[in-house]
Design an enzyme around this catalytic site. Structure first.
Site, PDB file in Angstrom:
ATOM      1  N   HIS A 307       2.977   6.647  -4.131  1.00 10.12           N
ATOM      2  CA  HIS A 307       4.001   5.162  -4.224  1.00 10.12           C
ATOM      3  C   HIS A 307       4.357   5.004  -2.928  1.00 10.12           C
ATOM      4  O   HIS A 307       4.297   5.740  -1.744  1.00 10.12           O
ATOM      5  CB  HIS A 307       4.697   6.306  -5.381  1.00 10.12           C
ATOM      6  CG  HIS A 307       4.972   5.482  -5.745  1.00 10.12           C
ATOM      7  ND1 HIS A 307       6.525   4.518  -5.561  1.00 10.12           N
ATOM      8  CD2 HIS A 307       4.998   4.178  -7.345  1.00 10.12           C
ATOM      9  CE1 HIS A 307       6.818   3.102  -5.857  1.00 10.12           C
ATOM     10  NE2 HIS A 307       5.867   3.479  -7.087  1.00 10.12           N
ATOM     11  N   ASP A 364       1.143   5.766 -13.333  1.00 10.11           N
ATOM     12  CA  ASP A 364      -0.233   4.968 -14.431  1.00 10.11           C
ATOM     13  C   ASP A 364      -1.077   6.425 -14.261  1.00 10.11           C
ATOM     14  O   ASP A 364      -2.436   6.422 -14.587  1.00 10.11           O
ATOM     15  CB  ASP A 364      -0.972   4.351 -13.014  1.00 10.11           C
ATOM     16  CG  ASP A 364       0.054   3.081 -13.386  1.00 10.11           C
ATOM     17  OD1 ASP A 364       0.225   2.833 -14.278  1.00 10.11           O
ATOM     18  OD2 ASP A 364      -0.375   2.469 -12.345  1.00 10.11           O
TER      19      ASP A 364
HETATM   20  N1  CMC Z   1      -5.812   8.698  -2.151  1.00  9.86           N
HETATM   21  C1  CMC Z   1      -5.987   8.744  -0.797  1.00  9.86           C
HETATM   22  N2  CMC Z   1      -5.109   8.483   0.333  1.00  9.86           N
HETATM   23  C2  CMC Z   1      -4.008   8.110  -0.016  1.00  9.86           C
HETATM   24  C3  CMC Z   1      -3.565   7.340  -0.948  1.00  9.86           C
HETATM   25  C4  CMC Z   1      -4.345   7.466  -2.348  1.00  9.86           C
HETATM   26  N3  CMC Z   1      -4.141   7.440  -4.015  1.00  9.86           N
HETATM   27  N4  CMC Z   1      -2.360   6.615  -0.927  1.00  9.86           N
HETATM   28  C5  CMC Z   1      -1.845   6.729  -0.177  1.00  9.86           C
HETATM   29  N5  CMC Z   1      -3.377   7.337   1.011  1.00  9.86           N
HETATM   30  C6  CMC Z   1      -3.508   7.490   1.982  1.00  9.86           C
HETATM   31  C7  CMC Z   1      -3.045   6.743   2.882  1.00  9.86           C
HETATM   32  O1  CMC Z   1      -5.506   6.413   3.533  1.00  9.86           O
HETATM   33  C8  CMC Z   1      -2.655   6.828   4.048  1.00  9.86           C
HETATM   34  O2  CMC Z   1      -2.991   8.120   5.031  1.00  9.86           O
HETATM   35  P1  CMC Z   1      -3.189   7.536   6.626  1.00  9.86           P
HETATM   36  O3  CMC Z   1      -1.158   7.661   6.873  1.00  9.86           O
HETATM   37  O4  CMC Z   1      -3.712   8.902   7.194  1.00  9.86           O
HETATM   38  O5  CMC Z   1      -3.300   6.160   6.807  1.00  9.86           O
HETATM   39  C9  CMC Z   1      -1.125   7.100   3.773  1.00  9.86           C
HETATM   40  O6  CMC Z   1      -1.404   7.834   2.966  1.00  9.86           O
HETATM   41  C10 CMC Z   1      -0.148   6.085   3.260  1.00  9.86           C
HETATM   42  O7  CMC Z   1      -0.442   5.314   2.532  1.00  9.86           O
HETATM   43  P2  CMC Z   1      -0.204   4.023   2.264  1.00  9.86           P
HETATM   44  O8  CMC Z   1      -1.677   3.277   1.847  1.00  9.86           O
HETATM   45  O9  CMC Z   1      -0.056   3.518   4.112  1.00  9.86           O
HETATM   46  O10 CMC Z   1       1.447   3.591   1.453  1.00  9.86           O
HETATM   47  P3  CMC Z   1       1.539   2.904   1.130  1.00  9.86           P
HETATM   48  O11 CMC Z   1       2.998   2.968   0.658  1.00  9.86           O
HETATM   49  O12 CMC Z   1       1.188   1.499   1.996  1.00  9.86           O
HETATM   50  O13 CMC Z   1       0.626   2.584  -0.105  1.00  9.86           O
HETATM   51  C11 CMC Z   1       0.210   2.800  -3.179  1.00  9.86           C
HETATM   52  C12 CMC Z   1       1.316   2.591  -1.551  1.00  9.86           C
HETATM   53  C13 CMC Z   1       1.091   2.318  -4.506  1.00  9.86           C
HETATM   54  C14 CMC Z   1      -0.280   1.413  -3.142  1.00  9.86           C
HETATM   55  C15 CMC Z   1      -1.060   3.734  -2.393  1.00  9.86           C
HETATM   56  O14 CMC Z   1      -0.592   4.886  -2.553  1.00  9.86           O
HETATM   57  C16 CMC Z   1      -2.020   3.771  -3.195  1.00  9.86           C
HETATM   58  O15 CMC Z   1      -3.190   2.834  -2.919  1.00  9.86           O
HETATM   59  N6  CMC Z   1      -1.966   4.524  -4.516  1.00  9.86           N
HETATM   60  C17 CMC Z   1      -3.673   4.572  -5.398  1.00  9.86           C
HETATM   61  C18 CMC Z   1      -3.265   3.453  -5.748  1.00  9.86           C
HETATM   62  C19 CMC Z   1      -2.526   3.282  -7.108  1.00  9.86           C
HETATM   63  O16 CMC Z   1      -1.937   4.754  -7.507  1.00  9.86           O
HETATM   64  N7  CMC Z   1      -1.393   2.852  -7.535  1.00  9.86           N
HETATM   65  C20 CMC Z   1       0.058   2.314  -8.563  1.00  9.86           C
HETATM   66  C21 CMC Z   1       0.829   2.574  -7.452  1.00  9.86           C
HETATM   67  S1  CMC Z   1       2.360   3.129  -8.970  1.00  9.86           S
HETATM   68  C22 CMC Z   1       2.823   1.876 -10.196  1.00  9.86           C
HETATM   69  C23 CMC Z   1       2.846   0.500  -9.783  1.00  9.86           C
HETATM   70  O17 CMC Z   1       4.965   0.526  -9.711  1.00  9.86           O
HETATM   71  O18 CMC Z   1       2.629  -0.400  -9.291  1.00  9.86           O
END
Ligand code: CMC
Length: 428
Positions: A307, A364
Site C-alpha cells: 500500500h 482488497d
Molecule cells: N508484490 C511484489 N512486490 C511489491 C508489491 C507486490 N504487491 N507491491 C510493492 N512491491 C515492491 C515493489 O516492486 C518495490 O520493490 P523495489 O523497492 O525493490 O523496487 C517496493 O515493493 C515498493 O513498491 P512501489 O510500487 O514503489 O510502491 P507504491 O507505493 O508505488 O505502490 C501499490 C503501492 C499498492 C500500487 C503496490 O504495492 C501494488 O502494486 N500492490 C498490488 C496491487 C494492489 O493490491 N493494489 C490495491 C491497493 S489497496 C486498495 C486501494 O486503496 O486502491
C-alpha cells in the site's frame, strides 16, 4: 515548533512556511517557492506531496490508524450503518435521529432511474465491463439532471445532486450487471434498506423474487463502510482535480470511477481473486507465486499486497479478514481459495522481501473472498468498491468546492529536445 524551514539555493536563503495539521502532521508550504527561487518540486506519483488540507479522513500508515471525521474505523464498522457513515463523511458530523431519517428517506425516494437510460444500456455490448458501463451512466446523469451542473452556487442544488447520486448508483450498478447477463432490469423497492435493495436488484428476476440473507446484508454494509473514504488516493485525487475545473459532481465522480478501475487501485479486488484462482488451478503452490512476486524479471505482483501509505498494517484488512471467516462460517461456504490466501499471507509475512519493503495485505486481499461468498460475480467487485467509495468522492468534491480551491494543474521538468528547426519531409 519552528514555523518555517530554510531552503539554501545558489547562495540565497528562502523561508518556507510549515503547515501543521490537527494530528501534528507537518508540511512545507512550497506554493510561493517558484516565484521566490525559480524552483519547482518534483515528486512522480505525488508520493510525498500534500495536494490539499482536508478535514475528512485521517490515516497514519505507520500506526495503522484510519478515522473518518475523527471516528475510528473499527467503531464505525461495528456500530454504524453505511448511510450514517456517508452522512458523516459528506456533512462532517454524525446525523441525529431526525437528520438520519430525512437522509434515508430522501435517498430512498430518488432511487429510480429515468426510463431513457434503458436505451443507453442497450447500446453497450453484453460483455461490457460493468465499471465502464457505470462510469458512462454516471456521466450520462449530467444530461438528465442539467440543473445540477453547477451545484455549488446553491445549497439546495448541492443537496439534491448528492442525494440523487447516492440513491441512483446502486440502481445503475445493478443495471450494469443485469445488462451484462442479459436479464431484465429491475426497479428499486423503496421499503428496503440500501444494501438489501441493491442485492435484490442484482439477484431477483421478474420470475423469482429474492430476499437477501441478513448475514449477507450486514457483511455488505460493513464492506461499504470500510471503503467509504481513504483521503487523497488515486480516484479521490482524480475527483478533486476534475472538480477543480468546476466540472459537475457527476462528471467528477465518473472520472473517479474510471481511476478506481485499474488493478493497482480498486481493480485489485478482482485481480486478487483471479490470482488466487490461477494459483489453485496451478496446484495451489503459494511458494511458487511468492517467488514470482519477488523476481524482478517477472512482472507478476502479489495482488492485494502493499500500500502506498500503510507500512505496518491496513486496519481495514484486519476487520475484513475476521469478517471473511465469520461470513463464510455463517453461510457455510467452504472456499478453497481462502486457504490459499491464508497460506500466501502467512508465507509473505515472514519473507524478508515483503518484510523489508513493509508489504502487508491490504483491504482488497480478503474483500474479494467475501464478495464471492455473498454471490457477487468477480467483475462486479470493483463496482462494489465504487458503491462504498461514493460518499468519500462526494465529501471530498464538496470540501474542495466549498474551500474554493484553485484548478489543479501540476508543473513538470521538461526532458525533451531543445528548440530545433523544421525540415521538409524530403530533407529529413
Ligand atoms: N508484490 C511484489 N512486490 C511489491 C508489491 C507486490 N504487491 N507491491 C510493492 N512491491 C515492491 C515493489 O516492486 C518495490 O520493490 P523495489 O523497492 O525493490 O523496487 C517496493 O515493493 C515498493 O513498491 P512501489 O510500487 O514503489 O510502491 P507504491 O507505493 O508505488 O505502490 C501499490 C503501492 C499498492 C500500487 C503496490 O504495492 C501494488 O502494486 N500492490 C498490488 C496491487 C494492489 O493490491 N493494489 C490495491 C491497493 S489497496 C486498495 C486501494 O486503496 O486502491
Amino acid at each position: 515548533m519552528s514555523d518555517f524551514a530554510e531552503l539554501h539555493f545558489e547562495g540565497e536563503v528562502y523561508k518556507l512556511p510549515v503547515v501543521e495539521g490537527t494530528e501534528n502532521e507537518k508540511a512545507l508550504d512550497i506554493s510561493k517557492m517558484r516565484g521566490q527561487s525559480g524552483l519547482i518540486t518534483i515528486d512522480p506519483g505525488y508520493k510525498n506531496t500534500g495536494s490539499t488540507e482536508s478535514a475528512i479522513t485521517f490515516l497514519d500508515g505507520e500506526k495503522g490508524i484510519l478515522r473518518y471525521r475523527g471516528y475510528p474505523i473499527e467503531q464505525l464498522a461495528e456500530k454504524s450503518s453505511f448511510l450514517e457513515v456517508a452522512y458523516l463523511i459528506i456533512y462532517g458530523e454524525l446525523p441525529n435521529a431526525e437528520e438520519l431519517k430525512k437522509w434515508e428517506t430522501e435517498i430512498t425516494y430518488h432511487t429510480l432511474i429515468h426510463e431513457d437510460f434503458k436505451v443507453l444500456l442497450e447500446g453497450f455490448p453484453s460483455n461490457a465491463h460493468p465499471m465502464g458501463v457505470l462510469s458512462s451512466c454516471v456521466t450520462a446523469l449530467t444530461a438528465f439532471y442539467p440543473d445540477s451542473l453547477d451545484p455549488v452556487r446553491s445549497k439546495d442544488e448541492v443537496r439534491i445532486s448528492i442525494v440523487r447520486l447516492m440513491a441512483k448508483l446502486p440502481t445503475l450498478a445493478s443495471w450494469a450487471y443485469k445488462n451484462e447477463i442479459g436479464q431484465p432490469l429491475l426497479y428499486p423497492k423503496n421499503n428496503m434498506d440500501y444494501a438489501s435493495n441493491f442485492l435484490r436488484m442484482m439477484f431477483a428476476t421478474p420470475a423469482e423474487d429474492f430476499t437477501p440473507d441478513p448475514v449477507v446484508v450486514s457483511a455488505l454494509s460493513t464492506l461499504l463502510i470500510l471503503h467509504a473514504d481513504h483521503e487523497q488516493n488515486c480516484s479521490t485525487s482524480t475527483v478533486r482535480i476534475v472538480g477543480s475545473s468546476h466540472a459537475s459532481l457527476y462528471a467528477s465522480v465518473s472520472a473517479g470511477i474510471n481511476a478506481l478501475w485499474g488493478p493497482l487501485h480498486g481493480g485489485a479486488n478482482q485481480a486478487v481473486i483471479e490470482m488466487l484462482e490461477a494459483i489453485k488451478a496451478d496446484g495451489g503452490d503459494a511458494d511458487k507465486y511468492l517467488a514470482k512476486a519477488k523476481d524482478k524479471d517477472d512482472p507478476f505482483r502479489l495482488m492485494g499486497f502493499g500500500h502506498r501509505v500503510y507500512k505496518n498494517f491496513d486496519p481495514r484488512a484486519r476487520i475484513i479478514k475476521k469478517a471473511a471467516d465469520d461470513v463464510l462460517g455463517k453461510l457455510g461456504v467452504n472456499d478453497p481459495i481462502l486457504e490459499i490466501a491464508k497460506k500466501l499471507e502467512e508465507a509473505a509475512l515472514v519473507d524478508p522481501y515483503f518484510v523489508e519493503r513493509k508489504l502487508y495485505p491490504n483491504v482488497d486481499f480478503y474483500s474479494g473472498i467475501i464478495y464471492r461468498a455473498l454471490g457477487i460475480p468477480t467483475n462486479m467487485f470493483t463496482v462494489m468498491f465504487a458503491l462504498g467509495r461514493l460518499p468519500g468522492w462526494i465529501g471530498q468534491w464538496k470540501e474542495m468546492r466549498e474551500n474554493n480551491e484553485p484548478i489543479g494543474r501540476p508543473r513538470q521538468v521538461y526532458t525533451g529536445e531543445n528548440e530545433r528547426d523544421y525540415k521538409d519531409v524530403g530533407s529529413r
